[in-house]
Design an enzyme around this catalytic site. Structure first.
Site, PDB file in Angstrom:
ATOM      1  N   GLY A 164       0.810  -1.215   0.000  1.00 21.57           N
ATOM      2  CA  GLY A 164       0.000   0.000   0.000  1.00 21.57           C
ATOM      3  C   GLY A 164       0.840   1.260   0.000  1.00 21.57           C
ATOM      4  O   GLY A 164       1.658   1.458   0.909  1.00 21.57           O
ATOM      5  N   ASP A 168       4.874  -5.765  -4.219  1.00 23.56           N
ATOM      6  CA  ASP A 168       4.200  -6.966  -3.740  1.00 23.56           C
ATOM      7  C   ASP A 168       5.203  -8.108  -3.791  1.00 23.56           C
ATOM      8  O   ASP A 168       5.599  -8.555  -4.874  1.00 23.56           O
ATOM      9  CB  ASP A 168       2.989  -7.265  -4.615  1.00 23.56           C
ATOM     10  CG  ASP A 168       2.174  -8.449  -4.112  1.00 23.56           C
ATOM     11  OD1 ASP A 168       2.637  -9.141  -3.177  1.00 23.56           O
ATOM     12  OD2 ASP A 168       1.078  -8.693  -4.649  1.00 23.56           O
ATOM     13  N   TYR A 171      -1.139 -19.950   8.663  1.00 27.52           N
ATOM     14  CA  TYR A 171       0.019 -19.208   9.174  1.00 27.52           C
ATOM     15  C   TYR A 171       1.134 -20.167   9.598  1.00 27.52           C
ATOM     16  O   TYR A 171       2.294 -20.019   9.201  1.00 27.52           O
ATOM     17  CB  TYR A 171      -0.428 -18.345  10.352  1.00 27.52           C
ATOM     18  CG  TYR A 171       0.659 -17.567  11.034  1.00 27.52           C
ATOM     19  CD1 TYR A 171       1.094 -16.347  10.519  1.00 27.52           C
ATOM     20  CD2 TYR A 171       1.236 -18.035  12.212  1.00 27.52           C
ATOM     21  CE1 TYR A 171       2.086 -15.614  11.165  1.00 27.52           C
ATOM     22  CE2 TYR A 171       2.229 -17.314  12.860  1.00 27.52           C
ATOM     23  CZ  TYR A 171       2.643 -16.105  12.331  1.00 27.52           C
ATOM     24  OH  TYR A 171       3.627 -15.388  12.968  1.00 27.52           O
ATOM     25  N   THR A 196       2.333  -5.970  18.784  1.00 28.65           N
ATOM     26  CA  THR A 196       2.504  -5.103  17.623  1.00 28.65           C
ATOM     27  C   THR A 196       1.184  -4.475  17.184  1.00 28.65           C
ATOM     28  O   THR A 196       1.165  -3.709  16.233  1.00 28.65           O
ATOM     29  CB  THR A 196       3.076  -5.895  16.431  1.00 28.65           C
ATOM     30  OG1 THR A 196       2.128  -6.898  16.047  1.00 28.65           O
ATOM     31  CG2 THR A 196       4.408  -6.546  16.790  1.00 28.65           C
TER      32      THR A 196
END
Length: 393
Positions: free
Chosen positions: A97, A121, A212, A247
């Site tokens: 972004g 990306d 993940y 975070t």
């Protein structure tokens, strides 16, 4: 010597000296207030001095180096950019972004960090060479590549599709794979370092985090294998194994199944001080490991315990994970999906937010915004451009 080690050393020396004096004198004279005051002042002065010396050494750890950090616009990636900059390095951060990237570069420049942002990306192999070229062109060299970009989706495996696994593998395996392989030849010239931010999830697969953990496991295997195969080339590969970190990532994670309940357990685990460490602490450890060309870094004691237990008793660990899986929310009949920024606005989410205030604050410090927020901003920009084109005669 860090700030806490100096007072501890002084206390130890004081204890040893007292024991030795008592061995020589049956009845040592009582300590008066002045003696205690002197010892207290000496310990404080040495502690402050040691802390200042540590800070001075830290500020020059990476002088003249250039570090490329993926996922550097927010979260741990952004904190790493701050910390590498504070240690004297110039940083190139990349993210998908542009808006978040611009905010991060502006913030880093305000801290006095020489920073350059590149929209990229990392899942696009063709974009990798261009990213490396831009980093070298802008600062003239490349000394370290930090693979920090990540993506997380939380929910029962029944609610996850093949595309969710592909996306996780693209970001957290194929991305580091292509970037690391492309960077090796360039890093030979500077005897540089590749730093891979894996996870305790790479070695201990936690329920409801299957995409993940799968991708991180592959990433850790890639990192450790590359570390072995780059021996003798001058390139060092550092494998970093963090545990839970504050975070603010819970705001950007996508939750599926029963989003509010999934958000609750994940935010609690990620935000409690005894289970998690601050991103600032983790980033400092990673910068030190990079500067020292350390091969393997485990961030927190609780992560080290988890690795040890997994290595010694894998069967027992699997049974514990089975119990954890039974305690987590079941997949509902009607599956829903929400980012943490929305799930956290529920009544349960607000209660959790009151308990995990440290993680909420970390989210603000780490420029955290959900992917849904970014997609909404992108749609708004597209709509604005479309309106401007229609207004153009």
């Amino acid at each position: 010597m860090t700030g806490w080690k100096a007072p501890l050393a002084i206390a130890g020396l004081r204890w040893a000296w007292t024991r030795a004096r008592r061995a020589r004198t049956p009845e040592p004279p009582p300590r008066d207030g002045l003696e205690l005051l002197v010892w207290g002042a000496a310990g404080a002065a040495l502690g402050v001095g040691a802390s200042a010396l540590s800070e001075r050494r830290r500020s020059g750890l990476m002088n003249g180096k250039v570090v490329l950090i993926t996922g550097g616009s927010r979260g741990l990636g952004l904190q790493l950019a701050r910390e590498f900059g504070a240690s004297g390095a110039s940083v190139v951060i990349c993210a998908r972004g542009q808006e978040g990237l611009d905010r991060a570069v502006s913030e880093l420049a305000g801290r006095g960090v020489r920073a350059h942002g590149v929209a990229c990306d990392v899942t696009d192999p063709e974009a990798i060479e261009g990213l490396l070229d831009e980093a070298e062109r802008h600062f003239g060299r490349l000394d370290a590549v930090v693979n920090s970009a990540g993506i997380m989706r939380v929910g029962p495996q029944e609610t996850l599709t093949d595309d969710h696994f592909r996306q996780a593998m693209d970001v957290m395996f194929w991305g580091p794979f292509h970037l690391s392989r492309a960077a090796v030849d360039r890093l030979r010239r500077t005897r540089g370092t590749i730093v891979n931010i894996t996870s305790i999830g790479a070695y201990l697969s936690v329920p409801h985090l299957l995409p993940y953990s799968t991708a991180k496991h592959a990433w850790a295997a890639l990192s450790e294998g590359m570390a072995a195969e780059t021996a003798g080339t001058g390139v060092r590969v550092t494998t970093v194994v963090p545990g839970l970190m504050r975070t603010g990532s819970h705001r950007g994670v996508v939750f599926s199944g029963d989003p509010e309940r999934e958000y609750a357990w994940f935010a609690l685990a990620a935000g409690l001080p005894l289970l998690s460490v601050s991103a600032e602490h983790a980033a400092r450890r990673i910068v030190h490991a990079t500067a020292r060309r350390q091969g393997f870094l485990v961030i927190s004691p609780i992560t080290r315990v988890g690795l040890a237990v997994r290595g010694i008793a894998p069967g027992l660990t699997q049974e514990v994970m089975r119990v954890v899986g039974r305690l987590l929310p079941d997949a509902p009949e009607h599956v829903e999906e929400r980012p943490g920024s929305e799930a956290g606005e529920s009544r349960l989410g607000r209660v959790v937010g009151a308990v995990t205030v440290l993680n909420e604050r970390a989210g603000h410090r780490m420029n955290q915004r959900s992917r849904a927020d970014e997609q909404r901003d992108e749609r708004n920009r597209d709509s604005q451009r479309s309106n401007e084109e229609e207004d153009t005669p």
